[in-house]
Design an enzyme around this catalytic site. Sequence first.
Site, PDB file in Angstrom:
ATOM      1  N   LYS A 187       0.043   4.275  -0.366  1.00 20.21           N
ATOM      2  CA  LYS A 187      -0.627   5.471   0.169  1.00 20.21           C
ATOM      3  C   LYS A 187      -0.365   6.669  -0.754  1.00 20.21           C
ATOM      4  O   LYS A 187      -0.354   6.509  -1.963  1.00 20.21           O
ATOM      5  CB  LYS A 187      -0.175   5.739   1.614  1.00 20.21           C
ATOM      6  CG  LYS A 187      -0.267   4.479   2.480  1.00 20.21           C
ATOM      7  CD  LYS A 187      -0.061   4.747   3.934  1.00 20.21           C
ATOM      8  CE  LYS A 187      -0.062   3.417   4.682  1.00 20.21           C
ATOM      9  NZ  LYS A 187      -0.031   3.580   6.112  1.00 20.21           N
TER      10      LYS A 187
ATOM     11  N   ASN B 106       0.866  -1.177   0.000  1.00 18.88           N
ATOM     12  CA  ASN B 106       0.000   0.000   0.000  1.00 18.88           C
ATOM     13  C   ASN B 106       0.904   1.229   0.000  1.00 18.88           C
ATOM     14  O   ASN B 106       1.491   1.568   1.021  1.00 18.88           O
ATOM     15  CB  ASN B 106      -0.894  -0.024   1.253  1.00 18.88           C
ATOM     16  CG  ASN B 106      -1.745   1.227   1.381  1.00 18.88           C
ATOM     17  OD1 ASN B 106      -1.854   2.016   0.435  1.00 18.88           O
ATOM     18  ND2 ASN B 106      -2.351   1.422   2.539  1.00 18.88           N
TER      19      ASN B 106
ATOM     20  N   GLU C  11      -5.476  -5.340  10.482  1.00 14.96           N
ATOM     21  CA  GLU C  11      -4.486  -4.283  10.699  1.00 14.96           C
ATOM     22  C   GLU C  11      -4.808  -3.555  11.997  1.00 14.96           C
ATOM     23  O   GLU C  11      -5.608  -2.606  12.004  1.00 14.96           O
ATOM     24  CB  GLU C  11      -4.533  -3.281   9.543  1.00 14.96           C
ATOM     25  CG  GLU C  11      -4.205  -3.879   8.201  1.00 14.96           C
ATOM     26  CD  GLU C  11      -3.605  -2.826   7.264  1.00 14.96           C
ATOM     27  OE1 GLU C  11      -2.473  -3.015   6.840  1.00 14.96           O
ATOM     28  OE2 GLU C  11      -4.265  -1.809   7.012  1.00 14.96           O
TER      29      GLU C  11
ATOM     30  N   SER D 258       3.216  -2.190  10.378  1.00 19.41           N
ATOM     31  CA  SER D 258       4.666  -2.142  10.571  1.00 19.41           C
ATOM     32  C   SER D 258       5.375  -3.444  10.187  1.00 19.41           C
ATOM     33  O   SER D 258       6.353  -3.831  10.825  1.00 19.41           O
ATOM     34  CB  SER D 258       5.003  -1.718  12.006  1.00 19.41           C
ATOM     35  OG  SER D 258       4.500  -0.412  12.244  1.00 19.41           O
TER      36      SER D 258
ATOM     37  N   HIS E  63      -9.650   0.825   4.955  1.00 20.01           N
ATOM     38  CA  HIS E  63      -8.350   1.063   5.607  1.00 20.01           C
ATOM     39  C   HIS E  63      -8.557   2.014   6.793  1.00 20.01           C
ATOM     40  O   HIS E  63      -9.375   2.941   6.717  1.00 20.01           O
ATOM     41  CB  HIS E  63      -7.369   1.665   4.599  1.00 20.01           C
ATOM     42  CG  HIS E  63      -5.964   1.681   5.125  1.00 20.01           C
ATOM     43  ND1 HIS E  63      -5.519   2.667   5.971  1.00 20.01           N
ATOM     44  CD2 HIS E  63      -4.929   0.814   4.963  1.00 20.01           C
ATOM     45  CE1 HIS E  63      -4.255   2.405   6.299  1.00 20.01           C
ATOM     46  NE2 HIS E  63      -3.877   1.292   5.695  1.00 20.01           N
TER      47      HIS E  63
ATOM     48  N   GLY F 131       2.025   2.215  10.820  1.00 17.89           N
ATOM     49  CA  GLY F 131       2.917   3.375  10.704  1.00 17.89           C
ATOM     50  C   GLY F 131       3.550   3.794  12.021  1.00 17.89           C
ATOM     51  O   GLY F 131       4.092   4.885  12.132  1.00 17.89           O
TER      52      GLY F 131
ATOM     53  N   GLU G   9      -6.964   4.464   7.797  1.00 15.99           N
ATOM     54  CA  GLU G   9      -6.804   5.890   7.473  1.00 15.99           C
ATOM     55  C   GLU G   9      -8.065   6.442   6.817  1.00 15.99           C
ATOM     56  O   GLU G   9      -8.396   7.617   6.980  1.00 15.99           O
ATOM     57  CB  GLU G   9      -5.563   6.089   6.579  1.00 15.99           C
ATOM     58  CG  GLU G   9      -4.287   5.916   7.391  1.00 15.99           C
ATOM     59  CD  GLU G   9      -3.089   5.448   6.593  1.00 15.99           C
ATOM     60  OE1 GLU G   9      -3.083   5.568   5.360  1.00 15.99           O
ATOM     61  OE2 GLU G   9      -2.135   4.951   7.232  1.00 15.99           O
TER      62      GLU G   9
HETATM   63  C1  PEP Z   1      -0.954   0.035   6.012  1.00 20.87           C
HETATM   64  O1  PEP Z   1      -1.150   1.225   5.886  1.00 20.87           O
HETATM   65  O2  PEP Z   1      -1.750  -0.775   5.511  1.00 20.87           O
HETATM   66  C2  PEP Z   1       0.205  -0.385   6.784  1.00 20.87           C
HETATM   67  C3  PEP Z   1       0.223  -1.591   7.230  1.00 20.87           C
HETATM   68  O3  PEP Z   1       1.207   0.558   6.987  1.00 20.87           O
HETATM   69  P1  PEP Z   1       2.640   0.313   7.692  1.00 20.87           P
HETATM   70  O4  PEP Z   1       3.207  -0.971   7.109  1.00 20.87           O
HETATM   71  O5  PEP Z   1       3.464   1.489   7.339  1.00 20.87           O
HETATM   72  O6  PEP Z   1       2.390   0.164   9.155  1.00 20.87           O
END
Ligand code: PEP
Length: 254
Positions: free
Chosen positions: A14, A12, A171, A217, A99, A177, A101
């Site tokens: 973003k 992803n 997630e 992460s 997601h 993040g 976000e």
């Molecule tokens: C994501 O946004 O789906 C995600 C898992 O981000 P990150 O790997 O940066 O934590």
Amino acid sequence: MGNMAETIIAANWKMHKTIGQSIEFARSLKDALSKKPVSAAIVIAPPFTSLGALKLELKDSAVLLAGQNMNAVPQGAMTGEISGEMLLDAGCKYCILGHSERRLHFGEDDRLINAKVIAALECGLKPVFCIGEKLAEREAAATLQVISRQLKEGLNKVSAGDIKKIVIAYEPVWAIGTGKTATPQQAQEVHLFIRKFLNEIYGEKEVAGVSLIYGGSVNAENIDSLMAQTEISGVLVGSASLDLASFLRIINFQ
Ligand code: PEP
């Protein structure tokens, strides 16, 4: 890994990468895969602006494309929005939906996400349906309750025939993040819960092929221990997917 579900490693991106940067990454990825193919399905969700160029760049490769979001309405007066049909046309096979976000910054709730899941299935896109608890919810021991609600409402009216077209991404919001990863055991525990929850609604046979992937992460250092879990059939990777070397290490997990 360990069940019948397909292994999926999804990136992803973003709001990162110009068209030129996206092409450069895709070209190098394609090159690396032609020298050393991997068995997992590799999916990239670039910004909308890069989709058309990546469709061309990746047309002879096994790498698949995903949208990061879509509107639930097929067409119309929706300034600034993108429909499922448009994503298909731009080369996507998948679309990330729900997601955290989108839930946090754009006010998307379970009902809206459900409408998007249904719209994606109707037009032939596979949803990568994201769920996960916030830190306060985990600390209040409400994780499984939140997951149950998100699954129940987000998958409302999804038929048994359609459930295997959906990828579920667990997630935990506190791990996205932040550099904090759920331990492989924490992720495994929630994945097991998700599979059992789906089994009760759709039956084991239909659910056996549903990929449950982990996000939060994920990086080159923790990928192997996450993928060693029987219920983790892949990962959704944010920041560590932006750098080719780290993404290559992730797709070559051991
Ligand atoms: C994501 O946004 O789906 C995600 C898992 O981000 P990150 O790997 O940066 O934590």
